[in-house]
Each structure stands twice: as structure tokens, then as C-alpha cells.
Design an enzyme around this catalytic site. Structure first.
Site, PDB file in Angstrom:
ATOM      1  N   ARG A  58       0.842  -1.199   0.000  1.00 33.82           N
ATOM      2  CA  ARG A  58       0.000   0.000   0.000  1.00 33.82           C
ATOM      3  C   ARG A  58       0.882   1.255   0.000  1.00 33.82           C
ATOM      4  O   ARG A  58       2.028   1.218   0.408  1.00 33.82           O
ATOM      5  CB  ARG A  58      -0.891   0.026   1.247  1.00 33.82           C
ATOM      6  CG  ARG A  58      -1.953  -1.037   1.299  1.00 33.82           C
ATOM      7  CD  ARG A  58      -2.918  -0.817   2.467  1.00 33.82           C
ATOM      8  NE  ARG A  58      -2.236  -0.431   3.694  1.00 33.82           N
ATOM      9  CZ  ARG A  58      -2.204   0.812   4.185  1.00 33.82           C
ATOM     10  NH1 ARG A  58      -2.831   1.782   3.563  1.00 33.82           N
ATOM     11  NH2 ARG A  58      -1.570   1.082   5.308  1.00 33.82           N
ATOM     12  N   LYS A 253      -1.897 -14.253  14.816  1.00 35.29           N
ATOM     13  CA  LYS A 253      -3.346 -14.291  14.575  1.00 35.29           C
ATOM     14  C   LYS A 253      -3.730 -15.393  13.591  1.00 35.29           C
ATOM     15  O   LYS A 253      -4.663 -16.155  13.830  1.00 35.29           O
ATOM     16  CB  LYS A 253      -3.815 -12.927  14.067  1.00 35.29           C
ATOM     17  CG  LYS A 253      -5.300 -12.835  13.764  1.00 35.29           C
ATOM     18  CD  LYS A 253      -5.742 -11.378  13.647  1.00 35.29           C
ATOM     19  CE  LYS A 253      -5.124 -10.683  12.471  1.00 35.29           C
ATOM     20  NZ  LYS A 253      -5.837 -10.969  11.208  1.00 35.29           N
ATOM     21  N   THR A 254      -3.005 -15.475  12.481  1.00 37.48           N
ATOM     22  CA  THR A 254      -3.339 -16.477  11.464  1.00 37.48           C
ATOM     23  C   THR A 254      -3.143 -17.888  12.004  1.00 37.48           C
ATOM     24  O   THR A 254      -4.000 -18.762  11.839  1.00 37.48           O
ATOM     25  CB  THR A 254      -2.462 -16.271  10.209  1.00 37.48           C
ATOM     26  OG1 THR A 254      -2.681 -14.962   9.709  1.00 37.48           O
ATOM     27  CG2 THR A 254      -2.807 -17.286   9.143  1.00 37.48           C
TER      28      THR A 254
END
Length: 550
Positions: A58, A253-254
Site C-alpha cells: 500500500r 493471529k493467522t
């Protein structure tokens, strides 16, 4: 210009252009991507693509929000993620996008929605000259439900124009777009106009730009209709109990949300309404760098399973691929941000509806490289609101020239770049939902114990899994706690299956004075960041009192 004027231009483009591909099949999008040279077929049938250097991630400084009187009071312009754009500049960028598209031999239109809950599914129309962008929206966004007319956004859809490989004329935008270190003006713009329900992407070929634009859009609109957007993973137990995990990159988290005993609702973006949790998305945009087949077999299989390319449709972005079509997932020379986009249906044990009831447990994951936070702590409502606002974890310094102190990272709501509204709009709604639905919230430290990074050791994943299991199955509801007076969190004195000695982090340090120094230093960092980011934001005093160092 008003929305009607913008839409009139779009309608004119669609009616007068000689070749507009509207909602063509997934197989046709894949076929076009390959035959038109936008992607290569790999040995297992996935599509590989590479972007220019400036588009390997990004571009936050080129991501803008149109500042209009109708919405400007709702947006936190003090946030580093909220960069204003004048209406006049947006009109220029929009007109350039229309002109770029009008000169293309052909372009694509896809109509999808965000949210698996038809009550607030947001229609999203993407207009782009790139078949891969269109395929990405097919992977990531959801099919339009038959009952879309029931949605609060049924007649308030969002339209995005995406021309990723065109560039703006820098001379035209001097003083309007950001000035680069070279002194030139940026030729890239990612702009959201919330009031006119329009977005434009010019010059950014990173596919995640489209995904994160629409996540930001959802995060802006949903609080107005009483729905809390969340940057989290969600899964469901066999008894229908829903759990949410919030955490920044590197917190686990994953890994922790991929539980064979629990059905996956989604891995990244959800809404919490009066009826429960719903995934915004249809797909997964997974990081590939260092992906290990043994440690994350489900994601590996989703991306690299063998299938005919017209049936596969996973997009692999900026990964090292050899001439024989094989991959090196551990080579980060192109970028550390290599990605794969694929439908969630490629994963096993996924709940097809992508919806669940209200969460019974929420876990905030942090990788504290200071080694001073306990492996688990329970949070009161006000404490949960504070830690939700702060979104803390540690970023590790580079070690090639020696180990340095880790850097504390604070990202509001565990996703600062994508939450544009004033912070109270999110934390107050979060607190209301916690109280109404009697949700248990835990802070889980997946970072270091026994000392900071470089001296202590990373938390054993088996211990963390046992803690997570205890939190989800209710075992931590019935143990004694004491409050940490510095960090204002409730530390358990026991946890089934875990050595009680490690639950209080000071016990794992040989040098107790060093522990206190490090803990006080981190608490002071919390306090300074809070004062700088939220000192003038009228946060509830009961929440402010829970900030470490106060």
C-alpha cells in the site's frame, strides 16, 4: 460536482465505450489474464503476477479522503492515516480516471458486495481495465445476494475506478498531491469520497489497495447504522460459540485462528451487528513470505493445490518464481510483502454462511518483545476499550548489526490505517456491545518471557495454544486474579495446563530490577502515545484511567 454528476459521467462511459465486459464469468477473467499477458500459469495452476517496485505494498501517503462539510466532523483528521483531499483535486483525479478508461480497448465491470449479512451488504461496483483486478474482486468480495433489497445500503452502493498502470501528470497536481523526497509531485492517488460514494485508484498496482479501500469504506459507514467493523479473524466452536482474534502482523493471529476444532468464519474483516458476526469478504489475501507447508498446511494447500488454471484462480503477487514454474517462498528480494488471493472456499473447515452469533470471547494478541506482559490477562470492559484503542505490539529492530531495543507499535483498533472516524465512534460502540452481550476479553502475549528480545525466549506456541483453549472453553472464568498496578490488567494466578510460575512475568526474569525498569519504560511509552494521539479526543475518563503509566 454532486454524485449525480459523477454518475452521469460513469454512465456515459459505460454506454459509449465499444467494449465493456460486465460481470463476465470467473473462468473468462482467468482466460483474459493469461491470454493478454497479465499473469503466468504456474506448475500447479495458480496465476503469478508482478507489480512495479512502487506497488509492492500500500501507499499510505498517497491514500486520501475527500474533505467535505457533510462528513468532515466524523473523520479524525489528526490520525496520520487521514490525509485530506480537496473536492477540486478529487474532481481532477476522477476526470483523469474517466479519460484513461475511455481510451482503453476494453475494460471490466464487476458487481459484488461487502458483508455476508444481507441486512448491511454494501454493493460495490469496480470498473477497471485490468482482468486481474476484476478477478481479485471476484476472489475477495461476495456475490450479490438475492435479497440485496433488504440491505440498509441497497441504494447506497460504492463505485471504484481502478486504472493501476496509468500515472497522473505530476505537473498538473503540484501543490495538490504530496511532494516526493525528490522534489517532484506524486503521480499516484488512492482517493475515497465517502459523501459521493466513489473511489479512484490511479498508479497503484498493488491488489491489496482495492481490498483495503473497501475495508476503510465499510469502517466509515457502519458505525452510523450501529454496526462495529473489526479487523480480526473469527471462528466458531462446535457448540456455536464465536471467538474473535485481533492482532497486528507477527502476533500469531493467522496461526492461532486456524484451529481444526473450530470452523473459520473469516480471517481479516468482520462486522458486529445486533444479530452477531459476519465476514465482509469472500476470500483471503494471505502473506506468502516464509509460508511453511508444515506449520500452515491449510493456507499452503489453498494456494498451491493442483488444479486447471481456469478452475484455480488463486493470484500470487510478487513471489519469486523460477522458469520451471516453481516457487521460493523464502526469497524476499522482490518484497517481504508477497501475497496470494484466493476464495475462502479453498480452505477446509470454513463455515459457508460466513456468519455467527455474538462472540463469547475476544482475544487481543500482542507480541511484547519487552518480555514484561503476562502470557494472558483478563480485561474489564474499560480495560478492553483502552487496549482496543491502543492496539499495541512490538516491532523488532534489525539484528544484522547487533540486537537493538524493540520498537513499540500502537495501531488503533489493530488496524489504524483503515479506521478513519473519530475514535469514540468505535470504542464506545465496542464497549456497548461487550456489556450487552457479556463478552469475555483476554490479552494474550505471544511475545517474550524471561527477558526482552535477545535475552529472553519467545513464548512456547504449545503454551499459548493451551491458554487460548482455556480462554475459549471458559476455564479462565473461574480462577483467581490480581490486578497489575502498572498495566491495569487482571493477571490469573493459575491456568489449567500451564505452569503458574510463568503467569506473572517477573517470576521468569533473573534480574528483577531490570524487569521493573523495562516495565516502567513500556508503561511510559503507552502514556506518551495516548497523550499525543488521544489527549484531546474526549475519551471516557474511566477508560483513560486504564492506560498503563497513568
Amino acid at each position: 460536482m454532486k454524485r449525480a454528476d459523477f454518475m452521469a459521467q460513469i454512465d456515459h462511459l459505460l454506454k459509449t465505450h465499444p467494449k465493456v465486459e460486465v460481470n463476465v464469468s470467473r473462468e473468462e477473467l482467468i482466460f483474459h489474464a493469461v491470454t493478454r499477458g497479465k499473469a503466468l500459469i504456474t506448475v500447479n495452476g495458480t496465476l503469478a503476477t508482478w507489480t512495479p517496485v512502487e506497488s509492492t505494498g500500500r501507499s499510505p501517503k498517497d491514500t486520501l479522503i475527500v474533505r467535505r462539510p457533510e462528513s468532515e466532523m466524523k473523520i479524525d483528521w489528526t490520525s496520520p492515516a487521514c490525509n485530506p483531499c480537496t473536492p477540486e483535486t478529487f474532481e481532477m483525479i476522477f476526470n483523469d480516471a474517466i479519460e484513461f478508461l475511455s481510451k482503453k480497448q476494453s475494460f471490466y465491470v464487476t458487481d459484488r458486495v461487502l458483508s455476508a449479512d444481507p441486512a448491511y451488504a454494501l454493493p460495490c461496483r469496480t470498473i477497471t481495465d485490468r482482468s486481474l483486478v476484476a478477478l481479485f474482486t471476484d476472489n475477495m468480495f461476495r456475490p450479490v445476494p438475492k435479497d440485496i433489497s433488504q440491505s440498509v445500503f441497497a441504494d447506497k452502493g460504492f463505485t471504484i475506478l481502478v486504472v493501476p498502470y496509468n500515472k497522473l501528470d505530476p505537473n498538473k497536481y503540484v501543490g495538490r498531491l504530496r511532494k516526493l523526497p525528490s522534489g517532484k509531485t506524486s503521480d499516484m492517488a488512492i482517493v475515497m469520497d465517502f459523501d459521493n460514494r466513489l473511489g479512484v485508484v490511479i498508479g497503484s498496482a498493488y491488489l491489496g489497495t482495492v481490498k483495503k479501500m473497501m475495508f476503510t469504506v465499510m469502517n466509515y459507514y457502519l458505525p452510523d447504522v450501529g454496526i462495529l467493523p473489526l479487523h480480526c479473524s473469527a471462528n466458531e466452536g462446535k457448540k456455536g460459540d464465536c471467538a474473535l482474534m485481533l492482532g497486528l502482523s507477527g502476533t500469531g493471529k493467522t496461526t492461532l485462528s486456524a484451529d481444526p476444532e473450530r470452523a473459520l468464519i473469516g480471517d481479516d474483516e468482520h462486522g458486529w451487528s445486533d444479530t452477531g458476526i459476519a465476514n465482509f469478504e469472500n476470500g483471503c489475501y494471505a502473506k506468502l513470505i516464509n509460508l511453511n507447508k508444515e506449520k500452515e498446511p491449510d493456507i499452503y494447500h489453498a494456494v498451491f493445490h493442483q488444479a486447471h488454471h481456469l478452475k484455480h484462480g488463486a493470484i500470487i503477487e510478487n513471489t519469486m518464481v523460477f522458469p520451471d514454474g516453481t516457487f521460493d517462498l523464502f526469497d524476499g528480494r522482490l518484497t517481504e510483502n508477497s501475497r496470494a488471493s484466493f476464495p475462502l472456499s479453498f480452505l477446509p473447515n470454513v463455515k459457508e454462511s460466513a456468519r455467527s452469533g455474538h462472540p463469547s470471547t475476544i482475544l487481543f494478541l500482542t507480541a511484547d518483545a519487552n518480555g514484561v506482559l503476562p502470557p494472558v490477562a483478563k480485561l474489564t470492559k474499560e480495560q478492553a476499550m483502552l487496549w482496543y484503542l491502543m492496539g499495541y505490539t512490538s516491532k523488532l529492530a534489525g539484528t544484522e548489526t547487533g540486537v537493538k531495543d524493540p520498537e513499540s507499535t500502537f495501531s488503533r483498533f489493530f488496524g489504524e490505517p483503515f479506521f478513519p472516524r473519530n475514535p469514540n465512534d468505535y470504542i464506545n460502540l465496542f464497549g456497548e456491545k461487550l456489556e450487552k452481550h457479556h463478552v469475555s476479553v483476554y490479552l494474550v502475549n505471544t511475545g517474550w518471557s524471561g527477558g526482552p528480545f535477545g535475552k529472553g525466549k519467545r513464548m512456547d506456541i504449545t503454551v499459548t495454544r493451551r491458554i487460548v483453549s482455556a480462554a475459549l472453553n471458559g476455564e479462565l472464568e473461574h480462577v483467581p486474579y490480581h490486578e497489575d498496578p502498572l498495566f491495569h490488567i487482571m493477571v490469573p494466578e493459575q491456568c489449567p495446563g500451564v505452569d503458574p510460575n510463568i503467569l506473572s512475568p517477573i517470576n521468569t526474569w533473573d534480574d528483577k530490577d531490570a524487569f521493573h525498569y523495562r516495565a516502567e519504560k513500556l508503561a511510559e511509552e503507552f502514556s506518551r502515545h495516548f497523550d499525543r494521539a488521544y489527549g484531546l479526543r474526549n475519551i471516557n475518563p474511566a477508560v483513560v484511567r486504564q492506560c498503563p503509566g497513568k
